[in-house]
Design a protein around this motif. Structure first.
Motif, PDB file in Angstrom:
ATOM      1  N   ARG A 131     -13.653   3.797   1.600  1.00 56.54           N
ATOM      2  CA  ARG A 131     -13.042   3.335   2.854  1.00 56.54           C
ATOM      3  C   ARG A 131     -13.783   3.936   4.041  1.00 56.54           C
ATOM      4  NH1 ARG A 131      -6.960   4.682   3.194  1.00 56.54           N
ATOM      5  NH2 ARG A 131      -7.869   6.746   3.211  1.00 56.54           N
ATOM      6  N   TYR A 151       0.808  -1.215   0.000  1.00 58.11           N
ATOM      7  CA  TYR A 151       0.000   0.000   0.000  1.00 58.11           C
ATOM      8  C   TYR A 151       0.843   1.268   0.000  1.00 58.11           C
ATOM      9  CZ  TYR A 151      -3.843  -3.153   0.937  1.00 58.11           C
ATOM     10  OH  TYR A 151      -4.764  -4.166   0.838  1.00 58.11           O
ATOM     11  N   CYS A 155     -11.183   2.110  -2.651  1.00 54.58           N
ATOM     12  CA  CYS A 155     -11.293   1.671  -1.260  1.00 54.58           C
ATOM     13  C   CYS A 155      -9.862   1.378  -0.802  1.00 54.58           C
ATOM     14  CB  CYS A 155     -12.237   0.472  -1.123  1.00 54.58           C
ATOM     15  SG  CYS A 155     -11.801  -0.982  -2.096  1.00 54.58           S
ATOM     16  N   LEU A 156      -9.664   0.486   0.127  1.00 55.75           N
ATOM     17  CA  LEU A 156      -8.312   0.207   0.597  1.00 55.75           C
ATOM     18  C   LEU A 156      -7.501  -0.559  -0.449  1.00 55.75           C
ATOM     19  CD1 LEU A 156      -6.183   0.318   2.838  1.00 55.75           C
ATOM     20  CD2 LEU A 156      -7.120  -1.837   3.704  1.00 55.75           C
ATOM     21  N   SER A 157      -8.042  -1.678  -0.919  1.00 59.90           N
ATOM     22  CA  SER A 157      -7.319  -2.528  -1.874  1.00 59.90           C
ATOM     23  C   SER A 157      -7.765  -2.345  -3.317  1.00 59.90           C
ATOM     24  CB  SER A 157      -7.486  -4.001  -1.495  1.00 59.90           C
ATOM     25  OG  SER A 157      -6.939  -4.242  -0.231  1.00 59.90           O
ATOM     26  N   GLY A 196      -7.014   1.315  -5.184  1.00 52.17           N
ATOM     27  CA  GLY A 196      -6.989   1.221  -3.732  1.00 52.17           C
ATOM     28  C   GLY A 196      -6.683   2.558  -3.092  1.00 52.17           C
ATOM     29  N   SER A 197      -6.209   2.494  -1.876  1.00 55.82           N
ATOM     30  CA  SER A 197      -5.908   3.683  -1.081  1.00 55.82           C
ATOM     31  C   SER A 197      -5.036   4.664  -1.852  1.00 55.82           C
ATOM     32  CB  SER A 197      -5.178   3.263   0.193  1.00 55.82           C
ATOM     33  OG  SER A 197      -4.665   4.380   0.869  1.00 55.82           O
TER      34      SER A 197
END
Length: 191
Positions: free
Chosen positions: A58, A5, A113-115, A37-38
């Motif tokens: 997120r 990340y 989102c995060l991933s 992702g993030s």
């Protein structure tokens, strides 16, 4: 090996580019609908396709501050988001898709989102269903993500949204479809 990340935006891609590659024809405009992702470790707007609008799925707010329009639609981790038949998930998706009723929403749009695979995959699938992209193409695009993704998960999400006219009952679906088609599809008049 897990996703890194700290190396920009994981699972970042241009949805239009990949839909066109999968389908073998230019259906979706490129550099208009982006996913990933993030963005906490993104340093410059070019790393995320110069998005003018960011939709964050997120729970936490974005750390990166760019001169773009931000929308934040958190969803509790305890909720099984792939089960789009759940009331909580349906409400969440309707709120997100309602964003596209606004003609002032600027493209390109980054959904993240995060991933960049689960929540993002479901929202991208919803947008593509509204655009009438074939389900098998939607599934193939989803499966391009790194990390754990399964065909049966995205199929469950798509099946829950099967009748978009009934599912998206908290929005003006004809307006959303017009906006999305005008801004995302190739060779579509804006009438």
């Amino acid at each position: 090996m897990g996703l890194d990340y700290t190396d920009g935006c994981v699972n970042f891609r241009d949805v239009g580019d990949y839909i066109n590659l999968i389908s073998g024809k230019k259906i979706v405009q490129e550099n208009r609908l982006l996913r990933g992702g993030s963005i906490d470790y993104v340093k410059t707007p070019d790393e995320i396709g110069h998005a003018k609008t960011i939709i964050n799925l997120r729970n936490g707010a974005d750390d990166a501050v760019f001169e773009v329009d931000y929308y934040h639609f958190p969803m509790a981790n305890k909720v099984e988001k792939y089960d789009t038949s759940q009331k909580e998930v349906k409400n969440w998706l309707n709120k997100i898709i309602k964003t596209f009723e606004n003609p002032a929403v600027q493209f390109p749009i980054l959904v993240h989102c995060l991933s960049g695979k689960d929540r993002t995959g479901i929202v991208i699938a919803a947008i593509l269903l509204i655009l009438e992209i074939p389900q098998e193409t939607i599934i193939e695009e989803y499966l391009l993500s790194e990390g754990e993704v399964k065909k049966e998960w995205i199929r469950l999400a798509i099946d829950g949204m099967q009748d978009i006219h009934t599912y998206f009952d908290r929005i003006d679906l004809p307006i959303v479809q017009k906006q999305l088609k005008k801004n995302l599809l190739n060779n579509v008049s804006s009438t």
